[in-house]
Design a protein around this motif. Structure first.
Motif, mmCIF file in Angstrom:
data_model
loop_
_atom_site.group_PDB
_atom_site.id
_atom_site.type_symbol
_atom_site.label_atom_id
_atom_site.label_comp_id
_atom_site.label_asym_id
_atom_site.label_seq_id
_atom_site.Cartn_x
_atom_site.Cartn_y
_atom_site.Cartn_z
ATOM 1 N N UNK A 219 -28.818 15.049 3.884
ATOM 2 C CA UNK A 219 -30.198 14.901 4.349
ATOM 3 C C UNK A 219 -30.926 14.007 3.361
ATOM 4 N N UNK A 220 -31.484 12.896 3.858
ATOM 5 C CA UNK A 220 -32.122 11.902 2.992
ATOM 6 C C UNK A 220 -33.572 11.669 3.405
ATOM 7 N N UNK A 221 -34.466 11.701 2.417
ATOM 8 C CA UNK A 221 -35.870 11.331 2.600
ATOM 9 C C UNK A 221 -36.080 10.017 1.867
ATOM 10 N N UNK A 222 -36.369 8.959 2.638
ATOM 11 C CA UNK A 222 -36.558 7.630 2.058
ATOM 12 C C UNK A 222 -38.035 7.270 2.039
ATOM 13 N N UNK A 223 -38.453 6.573 0.976
ATOM 14 C CA UNK A 223 -39.856 6.183 0.836
ATOM 15 C C UNK A 223 -39.928 4.715 0.451
ATOM 16 N N UNK A 224 -40.764 3.973 1.147
ATOM 17 C CA UNK A 224 -40.960 2.562 0.837
ATOM 18 C C UNK A 224 -41.868 2.436 -0.378
ATOM 19 N N UNK A 225 -41.365 1.787 -1.435
ATOM 20 C CA UNK A 225 -42.100 1.696 -2.694
ATOM 21 C C UNK A 225 -43.012 0.478 -2.770
ATOM 22 N N UNK A 226 -42.676 -0.610 -2.084
ATOM 23 C CA UNK A 226 -43.533 -1.801 -2.095
ATOM 24 C C UNK A 226 -44.067 -2.042 -0.691
ATOM 25 N N UNK A 227 -45.325 -2.436 -0.585
ATOM 26 C CA UNK A 227 -45.929 -2.650 0.717
ATOM 27 C C UNK A 227 -46.503 -1.358 1.264
ATOM 28 N N UNK A 228 -46.555 -1.234 2.594
ATOM 29 C CA UNK A 228 -47.137 -0.039 3.216
ATOM 30 C C UNK A 228 -46.424 1.243 2.801
ATOM 31 N N UNK A 229 -47.123 2.334 2.946
ATOM 32 C CA UNK A 229 -46.593 3.639 2.569
ATOM 33 C C UNK A 229 -45.825 4.245 3.752
ATOM 34 N N UNK B 223 -42.251 6.232 5.396
ATOM 35 C CA UNK B 223 -41.203 7.208 5.110
ATOM 36 C C UNK B 223 -40.197 7.225 6.253
ATOM 37 N N UNK B 224 -38.960 7.626 5.905
ATOM 38 C CA UNK B 224 -37.901 7.730 6.910
ATOM 39 C C UNK B 224 -37.010 8.916 6.571
ATOM 40 N N UNK B 225 -36.384 9.468 7.601
ATOM 41 C CA UNK B 225 -35.440 10.582 7.441
ATOM 42 C C UNK B 225 -34.074 10.147 7.964
ATOM 43 N N UNK B 226 -33.048 10.408 7.152
ATOM 44 C CA UNK B 226 -31.674 10.015 7.497
ATOM 45 C C UNK B 226 -30.776 11.244 7.355
ATOM 46 N N UNK B 227 -29.890 11.452 8.317
ATOM 47 C CA UNK B 227 -28.944 12.565 8.241
ATOM 48 C C UNK B 227 -27.529 12.047 8.483
ATOM 49 N N UNK B 228 -26.545 12.813 7.996
ATOM 50 C CA UNK B 228 -25.140 12.565 8.316
ATOM 51 C C UNK B 228 -24.363 13.846 8.063
ATOM 52 N N UNK B 229 -23.206 13.967 8.657
ATOM 53 C CA UNK B 229 -22.406 15.171 8.462
ATOM 54 C C UNK B 229 -21.020 14.994 9.021
ATOM 55 N N UNK B 230 -20.096 15.868 8.596
ATOM 56 C CA UNK B 230 -18.714 15.782 9.067
ATOM 57 C C UNK B 230 -18.029 17.128 8.887
ATOM 58 N N UNK B 231 -17.016 17.359 9.714
ATOM 59 C CA UNK B 231 -16.119 18.500 9.593
ATOM 60 C C UNK B 231 -14.710 17.948 9.471
ATOM 61 N N UNK B 232 -13.960 18.407 8.469
ATOM 62 C CA UNK B 232 -12.619 17.887 8.225
ATOM 63 C C UNK B 232 -11.596 19.015 8.297
ATOM 64 N N UNK B 233 -10.433 18.699 8.834
ATOM 65 C CA UNK B 233 -9.312 19.625 8.900
ATOM 66 C C UNK B 233 -8.107 18.944 8.273
ATOM 67 N N UNK B 234 -7.511 19.561 7.277
ATOM 68 C CA UNK B 234 -6.350 18.982 6.600
ATOM 69 C C UNK B 234 -5.167 19.936 6.706
ATOM 70 N N UNK B 235 -3.970 19.355 6.811
ATOM 71 C CA UNK B 235 -2.745 20.137 6.947
ATOM 72 C C UNK B 235 -1.734 19.669 5.894
ATOM 73 N N UNK B 236 -1.839 20.187 4.655
ATOM 74 C CA UNK B 236 -0.882 19.809 3.610
ATOM 75 C C UNK B 236 0.531 20.231 3.981
#
Length: 554
Positions: free
Chosen positions: A443-453, A455-468
C-alpha cells in the motif's frame, strides 16, 4: 615364569579391548570426507584422509585422561569398562573437539588398520618397558601377524596421504587468493511474447510484431573476508536480456534479470558486511545496497535464480525495489530467533539529479529510508511488516514501483518530484517440506513535492505457491497470482480538464514455472505468464510471455 606371565597378561587387555573397540571408534568410509574418525593415540599417529582437511569440524583433540571427559559415554554403556581401561589405564584413546567419543559409528578396513597399528605400537612400548629381559621373539609373533595382515591397507593409506599432501601444496601455490572466493553465474533466456501491444485504445491497431529474443546476464562475484566473519561483495556484470516494455507497451511483462542502463561490463554491486555484535550486523556500500541484501524478502522459494522469471513475481516491488542503485548503510538486529529488525538509508546521487539542480548532497538525493520487523512465531511461519519512505527528485528518470505495474503507478505525477510512504505485509508459510504458501500486500501513499499539492494511492499484491522437490529432489515448481501496482486514486491532472492519472480497471498477473536441476551447477526453468488487461485497462488484450531460462553457477 610367573613374572613373564604377569607382564604378558598386562598387555592382553589392551589387545582385547582394542579389537573390541575398533569397530565403534570410527565413522564411515574415509573417501566420504564427512567426519574424522576417533583414533588411538600412538607415538607416531597415523592421520587419515579426513584429518587432512583444514576445514573439518571434527578434528581430533589431544589424548583424554578420564572417560568422564567424553560427554556421550555413559556408565550404562555395554563397553564402558573397556573404554575406561583404554583411556585411564593405557592412554590409548582421543576424543573429538566437542568432547564426544562417537562410539556408534561404522568402520572401514583402512581405519581399522590405522587404529590397530597405533594400538600395537603402544603395546610394543608396554612390553618393551616391562618385559625386555623375558619376552622372546615368538611371544610377539601373534601381534606382529596382525600388523602384517593389514600392511597393504596401511601402505595404501600412506600413499593416499602423500598424494593428498602434494595436491594440497599445489592448490596453496596456485590459489586465487587467501582471503577471496571467486563465484559466478550466467543466465541465458530464450523468450517470445504473444498478443497485441498495449495502447489503451479499443482498436486492435498494434499487432504483435515481436521476434523471438535471446539474451544473457553473466556475473563474476568476489567474496572477500578479512576476519572470517565479515564479507566484501564485489559483483561485475554484463547484461543483454531485453526490457520488454517498449515491444509490449507495458512494464508488466518485464523479466527480473533484464538489462538496465549500463552497457558492457560494469560494477553492479559493492557492499561490505560485518558483525557489530553477537546480534547486530552492519552493511555499508557505495553501490547497489538494495533492501533484498539486508532484509528478508520472505519469498525465497519463488524469487531468485531458481524461481520465477518475471520481474513482478520476485517480491513486493514497492518495498524491496527502490528504483535506483545507491550508497548507504543498513543495520540488522536479531532480538531472538523469533524477532529481527532491519533498518537502512540509501541515497542515489545520480547525474540526472545533479543536472536538475536537485540531489547534489547525500541528504537531498533520491533516497530510501527502510524499516522492517520480521516475526517468526514458528519455524514454519515468517511475517514481515515493512515501512519504507522514498524520495525522488524532479526529472531524475525515476519510477515509484521498481519497473513494475502501470505507467500511472510508476509515475503518478509524471516526473515532478515525489515522496512516497510504502507499507508492506509479507508472509511465508512452509506448510510442509514440499509445499510453501507465500505472498504480500503493498500500500503506497504518494505525494507530489513540487508544484500543486497532489496525492495518489497505489496498491499491489500477490499469492504464491511453491512446491520444493517437485518430482525430483532439488527441483521446484511454482504458481503466482497477483495484481501489479495500480493507481486506485489520484488528484493529479496533466492538463486542465484532462483525466486523472488513475487506472480504470484491474490487471491480473498469472505465472507458472518449473525449475529442473540438471546438476549442482546447471538449472533449466521453463516459464509462462499472462497479463490480463495490461496497464489495468480492459481496452488492451491479454499479453502472453513464454521463456526458457538456463542458469549456470560456479
Amino acid at each position: 615364569m610367573s613374572k613373564f606371565l604377569w607382564n604378558y597378561l598386562l598387555v592382553i587387555p589392551t589387545v582385547f579391548y582394542g579389537l573390541l573397540f575398533l569397530p565403534s571408534v570410527a565413522n564411515a568410509d574415509v573417501t566420504t570426507q564427512e567426519t574424522v574418525p576417533t583414533k588411538i593415540i600412538s607415538p607416531k599417529p597415523v592421520v587419515t584422509q579426513d584429518q587432512e582437511s583444514a576445514n573439518s569440524p571434527t578434528e581430533i583433540t589431544g589424548q583424554v585422561t578420564s572417560v568422564s571427559q567424553l560427554s556421550d559415554v555413559r556408565p550404562t554403556d555395554w563397553a564402558f569398562q573397556a573404554l575406561q581401561s583404554l583411556v585411564e589405564r593405557y592412554g590409548a584413546i582421543a576424543g573429538y573437539p566437542d568432547g564426544t567419543f562417537k562410539g556408534n559409528r561404522a568402520l572401514t578396513r583402512y581405519e581399522f588398520a590405522a587404529g590397530l597399528n597405533a594400538a600395537l605400537d603402544r603395546l610394543s612400548e608396554l612390553i618393551a618397558s616391562n618385559t625386555a629381559d623375558l619376552v622372546k621373539k615368538e611371544d610377539l609373533e601373534t601381534l606382529q601377524k596382525l600388523q602384517a595382515e593389514f600392511a597393504p591397507e596401511l601402505q595404501q593409506l600412506r600413499a593416499r596421504l602423500d598424494s593428498l599432501e602434494a595436491r594440497t601444496a599445489e592448490v596453496e601455490a596456485n590459489q586465487f587468493s587467501t582471503t577471496t572466493k571467486l563465484l559466478g553465474d550466467a543466465v541465458f533466456i530464450v523468450a517470445d511474447t504473444f498478443g497485441d501491444r498495449a495502447n489503451n485504445r479499443p482498436a486492435n491497431d498494434t499487432k504483435d510484431d515481436t521476434q523471438t529474443v535471446f539474451g544473457y546476464r553473466s556475473r563474476l562475484i568476489l567474496q572477500t573476508s578479512f576476519t572470517g566473519k565479515d564479507q566484501l561483495s564485489t559483483i561485475l556484470s554484463s547484461n543483454t536480456i531485453p526490457n520488454l516494455t517498449n515491444s509490449t507497451g507495458t512494464a508488466m511483462t518485464r523479466f527480473t534479470f533484464d538489462q538496465g542502463t549500463e552497457e558492457g561490463v560494469y560494477l553492479s554491486q559493492l557492499v561490505y558486511r560485518f558483525p557489530l555484535s553477537k546480534n547486530a550486523t552492519i552493511w555499508v556500500g557505495p553501490r547497489a545496497l538494495q533492501p533484498a541484501i539486508y532484509a528478508p524478502t520472505l519469498n525465497s522459494s519463488i524469487g531468485g535464480l531458481n524461481g520465477a522469471v518475471s520481474r513482478f513475481a520476485t517480491f513486493n516491488p514497492t518495498v524491496y525495489r527502490p528504483g535506483f542503485d545507491g550508497a548507504g548503510a543498513a543495520l540488522g538486529y536479531k532480538f531472538s530467533n523469533q524477532v529481527q529488525l532491519s533498518l537502512a538509508y540509501t541515497a542515489d546521487n545520480t547525474q540526472a539529479s545533479r543536472a536538475s539542480g536537485e540531489g547534489n548532497g547525500f541528504a537531498d538525493a533520491n533516497n530510501i529510508i527502510f524499516s522492517q520487523l520480521t516475526i517468526s512465531p514458528s519455524r514454519q511461519l515468517d511475517v514481515g511488516l515493512a515501512y519504507v519512505h522514498k524520495y525522488f527528485g524532479t526529472r531524475t528518470g525515476f519510477n515509484l514501483t521498481g519497473g513494475t505495474g502501470s505507467a500511472f503507478a510508476r509515475n503518478p505525477f509524471e516526473q515532478n518530484s515525489t515522496s512516497t510512504d510504502n507499507f508492506g505485509l509479507q508472509f511465508n508459510w512452509r506448510a510442509s517440506r514440499r509445499f510453501v504458501v507465500g505472498g504480500w500486500f503493498g500500500y503506497t501513499l504518494a505525494h507530489q513535492e513540487s508544484g500543486p499539492n497532489n496525492d495518489a494511492t497505489i496498491i499491489n499484491g500477490a499469492l504464491t505457491l511453491a512446491f520444493p522437490d517437485l518430482f525430483k529432489e532439488g527441483n521446484v515448481g511454482g504458481f503466482i497470482v497477483g495484481v501489479p501496482p495500480k493507481v486506485t486514486s489520484n488528484d493529479y491532472r496533466p492538463r486542465a480538464n484532462a483525466a486523472r492519472r488513475e487506472d480504470p480497471d484491474t490487471s491480473l498477473h498469472l505465472e507458472a514455472f518449473y525449475t529442473f536441476r540438471v546438476n549442482d551447477n546447471v538449472r533449466v526453468t521453463p516459464t509462462f505468464y499472462v497479463i490480463t488487461s495490461p496497464e489495468h485497462n480492459d481496452a488492451n488484450n491479454a499479453i502472453w510471455v513464454g521463456a526458457l531460462r538456463t542458469t549456470f553457477s560456479f
